[in-house]
Design a protein around this motif. Sequence first.
Motif, mmCIF file in Angstrom:
data_model
loop_
_atom_site.group_PDB
_atom_site.id
_atom_site.type_symbol
_atom_site.label_atom_id
_atom_site.label_comp_id
_atom_site.label_asym_id
_atom_site.label_seq_id
_atom_site.Cartn_x
_atom_site.Cartn_y
_atom_site.Cartn_z
ATOM 1 N N ILE A 34 52.752 -16.821 60.409
ATOM 2 C CA ILE A 34 52.496 -16.427 58.933
ATOM 3 C C ILE A 34 53.729 -16.230 58.162
ATOM 4 O O ILE A 34 54.053 -17.286 57.266
ATOM 5 C CB ILE A 34 51.336 -15.250 58.846
ATOM 6 C CG1 ILE A 34 50.482 -15.145 59.934
ATOM 7 C CG2 ILE A 34 51.172 -15.001 57.603
ATOM 8 C CD1 ILE A 34 49.508 -13.967 60.028
ATOM 9 N N SER A 35 54.384 -15.268 58.289
ATOM 10 C CA SER A 35 55.574 -14.770 57.483
ATOM 11 C C SER A 35 56.375 -13.595 57.957
ATOM 12 O O SER A 35 56.103 -12.931 58.931
ATOM 13 C CB SER A 35 55.205 -14.599 55.952
ATOM 14 O OG SER A 35 54.665 -13.238 55.943
ATOM 15 N N MET A 36 57.745 -13.596 57.577
ATOM 16 C CA MET A 36 58.622 -12.413 58.218
ATOM 17 C C MET A 36 57.945 -11.072 57.579
ATOM 18 O O MET A 36 58.125 -10.030 58.509
ATOM 19 C CB MET A 36 59.810 -12.528 57.445
ATOM 20 C CG MET A 36 60.607 -13.574 58.036
ATOM 21 S SD MET A 36 62.317 -13.645 57.648
ATOM 22 C CE MET A 36 62.421 -13.778 56.036
ATOM 23 N N GLY A 37 57.043 -11.102 56.762
ATOM 24 C CA GLY A 37 56.564 -9.950 56.116
ATOM 25 C C GLY A 37 55.013 -9.647 56.952
ATOM 26 O O GLY A 37 54.553 -8.540 56.625
ATOM 27 N N ALA A 38 54.488 -10.585 57.223
ATOM 28 C CA ALA A 38 53.203 -10.354 57.775
ATOM 29 C C ALA A 38 52.825 -9.353 59.027
ATOM 30 O O ALA A 38 51.947 -8.631 58.850
ATOM 31 C CB ALA A 38 52.911 -11.786 58.611
ATOM 32 N N PRO A 39 53.914 -9.019 59.933
ATOM 33 C CA PRO A 39 53.798 -8.106 60.975
ATOM 34 C C PRO A 39 53.508 -6.692 60.322
ATOM 35 O O PRO A 39 52.824 -5.875 60.857
ATOM 36 C CB PRO A 39 55.104 -8.048 61.702
ATOM 37 C CG PRO A 39 55.299 -9.731 61.650
ATOM 38 C CD PRO A 39 55.032 -9.876 60.231
ATOM 39 N N TYR A 40 54.299 -6.279 59.234
ATOM 40 C CA TYR A 40 54.235 -5.102 58.590
ATOM 41 C C TYR A 40 52.909 -4.984 57.638
ATOM 42 O O TYR A 40 52.457 -3.831 57.555
ATOM 43 C CB TYR A 40 55.584 -4.925 57.555
ATOM 44 C CG TYR A 40 56.725 -5.217 58.630
ATOM 45 C CD1 TYR A 40 57.001 -4.408 59.358
ATOM 46 C CD2 TYR A 40 57.456 -6.413 58.550
ATOM 47 C CE1 TYR A 40 57.970 -4.512 60.461
ATOM 48 C CE2 TYR A 40 58.505 -6.623 59.282
ATOM 49 C CZ TYR A 40 58.865 -5.812 60.341
ATOM 50 O OH TYR A 40 60.011 -6.250 61.108
ATOM 51 N N ALA A 41 52.408 -6.020 57.138
ATOM 52 C CA ALA A 41 51.238 -5.902 56.450
ATOM 53 C C ALA A 41 50.242 -5.600 57.596
ATOM 54 O O ALA A 41 49.177 -4.682 56.991
ATOM 55 C CB ALA A 41 50.839 -7.427 55.717
ATOM 56 N N ILE A 42 49.937 -6.446 58.562
ATOM 57 C CA ILE A 42 49.072 -6.181 59.587
ATOM 58 C C ILE A 42 49.155 -4.608 59.821
ATOM 59 O O ILE A 42 48.067 -3.983 60.039
ATOM 60 C CB ILE A 42 49.041 -7.063 60.861
ATOM 61 C CG1 ILE A 42 48.913 -8.515 60.232
ATOM 62 C CG2 ILE A 42 48.387 -6.677 61.746
ATOM 63 C CD1 ILE A 42 49.377 -9.683 61.155
ATOM 64 N N ALA A 43 50.293 -4.188 60.339
ATOM 65 C CA ALA A 43 50.494 -2.753 60.707
ATOM 66 C C ALA A 43 50.083 -1.794 59.574
ATOM 67 O O ALA A 43 49.455 -0.628 59.907
ATOM 68 C CB ALA A 43 51.930 -2.523 60.963
ATOM 69 N N ALA A 44 50.229 -2.020 58.454
ATOM 70 C CA ALA A 44 49.841 -1.092 57.282
ATOM 71 C C ALA A 44 48.071 -1.269 57.335
ATOM 72 O O ALA A 44 47.656 -0.209 57.138
ATOM 73 C CB ALA A 44 50.080 -1.652 56.020
ATOM 74 N N GLY A 45 47.611 -2.447 57.842
ATOM 75 C CA GLY A 45 46.211 -2.279 58.164
ATOM 76 C C GLY A 45 45.648 -1.431 59.257
ATOM 77 O O GLY A 45 44.610 -0.589 58.938
#
Length: 410
Positions: free
Chosen positions: A380-391
């Motif tokens: 997805i992207s380099m920031g995607a893991p952290y967006a999912i973690a925020a969820g």
Amino acid sequence: MDVDEPIAAAEITPPLFDPPRRALLLVFFTIFLDILGFGILVPVIPFLVQPFDSSALIIGLLTVSFSISQFIAAPILGVMSDRWGRRPVLLISILGAALAYAAFGAATALWVFFAARIVDGLTGGNISTAQAYIADVSKPEDRAKNFGLIGAAFGAGFVLGPAIGGIMSHISLAAPAYLAGALCLLSAIFGYFFLPESLPQSRRRTRPFTLRDFNPFSQLLDFIKNPVLAMNFTSLLMMGLAMNALRSNFAVYARESLHYDASHVGYLYTYLGVIVVFTQMVLVRRIAPKFGDRKTALIGFTAMMIGFLWMATEPDLFQIICIMPLIAVGNGLCFPTITAMSSHAVQDDQQGGVMGAQQSVNSMAMIIGPFVAGWAFDHISMGAPYAIAAGFLLIGLLLSLRHLRKISAA
């Protein structure tokens, strides 16, 4: 076992002997070395593996392979220590870690890295066995104080480990792994000559093993019948998924986005660890009595969620320095307060069981979080893991709000 079923009185026994300072210090040293070894490897794993496969998914799967192995082996090693004593299981576990770290440093193929992490996980009974040892040698009124050694060892290991790993990487990328192995070997030698057995023959398990003894889900399934524990465990799982995504993926992010080497990654992990230790030793003691456990956890989830959402924007170094305190303080507020709420939800003679079930939740987070983070980073992207973690953290936040409203309405 039902959570409301009292445990037989024979299971709550006085200590075997007054806790010798030498034995408790060695147990502390053993746990510290286990976490220190893991912490030493954290900043260098992506760089060691890079010549064979540089994908974030592979880095995550290395963590997953360790966690699955430990999740399977921990209950088996636990019942073995009840049957054959703490000392032999503890020493075998330490030696297994030493062998695994040395193999990791000497690996010349990707499968060797995985084999080393699996061996480390399968012999990863040192923490659970050390906890049993402390229970054996402690009076009931002193157990909480002595179990505090475990939290102190975790904090110190995560603070010092990444920094040492980063410094040792200047010698070679394999040097941190060899150092971790040498420290474990030293601990095993010291334990062999100086650590007494805490569980005499008269108090060891004599009944035969059953399949239930080897099932890591057994206690967890029993305790989640309690709705408070089910909510707490779900909240911990959400927090664990987020934090393990960060731990397994941040070194890859720093390498790809900031173009950092292992030493710089180690310094950032140390910065994060220092804030976590400060939060648990200072802030929790002041905030939790004032606001209560649930509100404190609510503050923690909110701070972490803001931090992870900020990380999802693929920030630069200055922003990361600002983000780390949000995540570290949030984690430092959430974990001890949710653990306290779980402890309050059961009787005194069920404390060990509920803490064991909570560890199963943490293990599941260690399995799932790195896999999700690695896949999202690659696809997805380099920031995607952290967006999912925020969820994930949003779910934990909503659960805390729901429980707080129930308490207010009662």
